[in-house]
Design a protein around this motif. Structure first.
Motif, PDB file in Angstrom:
ATOM      1  N   THR A  57       0.858  -1.246   0.010  1.00 12.83           N
ATOM      2  CA  THR A  57      -0.001   0.074   0.156  1.00 12.83           C
ATOM      3  C   THR A  57       0.886   1.266   0.086  1.00 12.83           C
ATOM      4  O   THR A  57       0.694   2.216  -0.952  1.00 12.83           O
ATOM      5  N   PHE A  58       1.951   1.393   0.953  1.00 14.39           N
ATOM      6  CA  PHE A  58       2.703   2.628   1.084  1.00 14.39           C
ATOM      7  C   PHE A  58       3.329   3.118  -0.152  1.00 14.39           C
ATOM      8  O   PHE A  58       4.079   2.435  -0.949  1.00 14.39           O
ATOM      9  N   THR A  59       3.059   4.428  -0.300  1.00 18.66           N
ATOM     10  CA  THR A  59       3.856   5.187  -1.426  1.00 18.66           C
ATOM     11  C   THR A  59       5.279   5.320  -0.844  1.00 18.66           C
ATOM     12  O   THR A  59       5.472   5.250   0.531  1.00 18.66           O
ATOM     13  N   PRO A  60       6.181   5.622  -1.440  1.00 20.47           N
ATOM     14  CA  PRO A  60       7.699   6.073  -0.989  1.00 20.47           C
ATOM     15  C   PRO A  60       7.306   7.217   0.269  1.00 20.47           C
ATOM     16  O   PRO A  60       8.057   7.080   1.259  1.00 20.47           O
ATOM     17  N   GLN A  61       6.692   8.118   0.008  1.00 18.73           N
ATOM     18  CA  GLN A  61       6.309   9.115   0.917  1.00 18.73           C
ATOM     19  C   GLN A  61       5.675   8.672   2.381  1.00 18.73           C
ATOM     20  O   GLN A  61       6.259   8.939   3.496  1.00 18.73           O
ATOM     21  N   GLN A  62       4.581   7.830   2.112  1.00 19.37           N
ATOM     22  CA  GLN A  62       4.001   7.215   3.025  1.00 19.37           C
ATOM     23  C   GLN A  62       4.963   6.286   4.033  1.00 19.37           C
ATOM     24  O   GLN A  62       4.775   6.425   5.157  1.00 19.37           O
ATOM     25  N   LEU A  86      14.586  -1.288  12.649  1.00 18.42           N
ATOM     26  CA  LEU A  86      14.101  -2.519  12.730  1.00 18.42           C
ATOM     27  C   LEU A  86      12.948  -2.775  11.602  1.00 18.42           C
ATOM     28  O   LEU A  86      12.564  -3.802  11.265  1.00 18.42           O
ATOM     29  N   LYS A  87      12.754  -1.465  10.952  1.00 23.31           N
ATOM     30  CA  LYS A  87      11.720  -1.566   9.846  1.00 23.31           C
ATOM     31  C   LYS A  87      10.484  -1.982  10.129  1.00 23.31           C
ATOM     32  O   LYS A  87       9.902  -2.532   9.247  1.00 23.31           O
ATOM     33  N   VAL A  88       9.924  -1.677  11.197  1.00 22.04           N
ATOM     34  CA  VAL A  88       8.651  -1.991  11.321  1.00 22.04           C
ATOM     35  C   VAL A  88       7.584  -1.757  10.587  1.00 22.04           C
ATOM     36  O   VAL A  88       6.546  -2.139  10.496  1.00 22.04           O
ATOM     37  N   HIS A  89       7.843  -0.168   9.923  1.00 19.70           N
ATOM     38  CA  HIS A  89       6.918   0.290   8.962  1.00 19.70           C
ATOM     39  C   HIS A  89       6.797  -0.612   7.828  1.00 19.70           C
ATOM     40  O   HIS A  89       5.646  -0.721   7.291  1.00 19.70           O
ATOM     41  N   GLY A 113      -4.761   8.616   8.213  1.00 15.71           N
ATOM     42  CA  GLY A 113      -3.854   9.041   9.544  1.00 15.71           C
ATOM     43  C   GLY A 113      -2.470   9.544   8.851  1.00 15.71           C
ATOM     44  O   GLY A 113      -2.054  10.572   9.344  1.00 15.71           O
ATOM     45  N   LEU A 114      -1.858   8.975   8.119  1.00 15.84           N
ATOM     46  CA  LEU A 114      -0.649   9.491   7.557  1.00 15.84           C
ATOM     47  C   LEU A 114      -0.562  10.527   6.893  1.00 15.84           C
ATOM     48  O   LEU A 114       0.313  11.550   6.820  1.00 15.84           O
ATOM     49  N   ALA A 115      -1.712  10.874   5.893  1.00 13.61           N
ATOM     50  CA  ALA A 115      -2.003  11.997   5.158  1.00 13.61           C
ATOM     51  C   ALA A 115      -2.259  13.107   6.092  1.00 13.61           C
ATOM     52  O   ALA A 115      -1.613  14.253   5.749  1.00 13.61           O
ATOM     53  N   TRP A 116      -3.066  12.773   7.336  1.00 13.74           N
ATOM     54  CA  TRP A 116      -3.348  13.973   8.183  1.00 13.74           C
ATOM     55  C   TRP A 116      -1.892  14.429   8.886  1.00 13.74           C
ATOM     56  O   TRP A 116      -1.462  15.518   9.037  1.00 13.74           O
TER      57      TRP A 116
END
Length: 207
Positions: A57-62, A86-89, A113-116
């Motif tokens: 799902t994540f874009t590079p920015q997200q 640990l790169k939990v994201h 939430g990330l957008a906010w």
């Protein structure tokens, strides 16, 4: 157990739960049709690459924003690296990308939430969240880290932070480093057992 294996176990467990639920879905029974499942469970023997089971799902920015927030939630200390290190994201990206109901709900919350977070960061400081120092990041997080005290306009962001914090902790403490930080030693006996006392053996007639 390495982190890749841990992720495979978590993904397989989620998939198994999803298949059980869908296989017994009431609407399909009422209509007389066959319940539609999610397919077979992932095989645990192969090594899966990130994004191989389903699109991420994540874009590079997200991804950068999520990694920075992970590091803020669980920073490095004398016992272990940070959740960001640990790169939990990446675990969170895998989690919300899974095609199951609970993960789909989390996806809506996390992406919004990330957008906010990015919007708030640029509004307050003119930078992305990942570019901010810990002090500036904390100013934003302090407004949403406790649902009960969040202002009404921050209610949705506070719900996001709570779920993101839970996922961060879940991902962090399933890594070898996180397990070590908990003091988890696994299936190791903590006491030495030399057998039943002599009096007990005499009572049962074997001594």
């Amino acid at each position: 157990m390495d982190r890749r294996t841990t992720l495979q176990w978590m993904l397989a467990a989620s998939a198994a739960m999803g298949v059980e639920v869908s296989a017994g879905a009431t609407p399909a029974k009422r209509s007389g049709g066959k319940a539609k499942g999610y397919g077979t469970d992932p095989k645990l023997t192969p090594t899966y690459r990130s994004g191989e089971l389903w699109p991420l799902t994540f874009t590079p920015q997200q991804s950068r924003t999520a990694q920075a927030l992970c590091g803020l939630i669980i920073p490095a200390d004398e016992h272990s690296p940070s959740a960001a290190q640990l790169k939990v994201h990446l675990f969170i990206d895998e989690w919300i990308s899974a095609p199951y109901p609970d993960q789909s709900k989390d996806k809506e919350v996390i992406v919004a939430g990330l957008a906010w977070l990015e919007s708030e960061s640029r509004s307050r400081f003119g930078k992305t969240f990942a570019e901010l120092d810990v002090g500036a990041q904390s100013q934003i997080a302090d407004d949403i880290c406790w649902i009960q005290k969040a202002r009404p306009e921050h209610a949705a962001a506070a719900r996001f932070f709570k779920r993101f914090r839970d996922l961060t902790a879940g991902g962090f403490y399933t890594t070898p480093e996180g397990s070590k930080d908990l003091g988890f030693v696994g299936n190791i006996p903590s006491v030495t057992f030399d057998g039943p006392p002599l009096k007990v053996l005499q009572i049962v007639g074997v001594a």
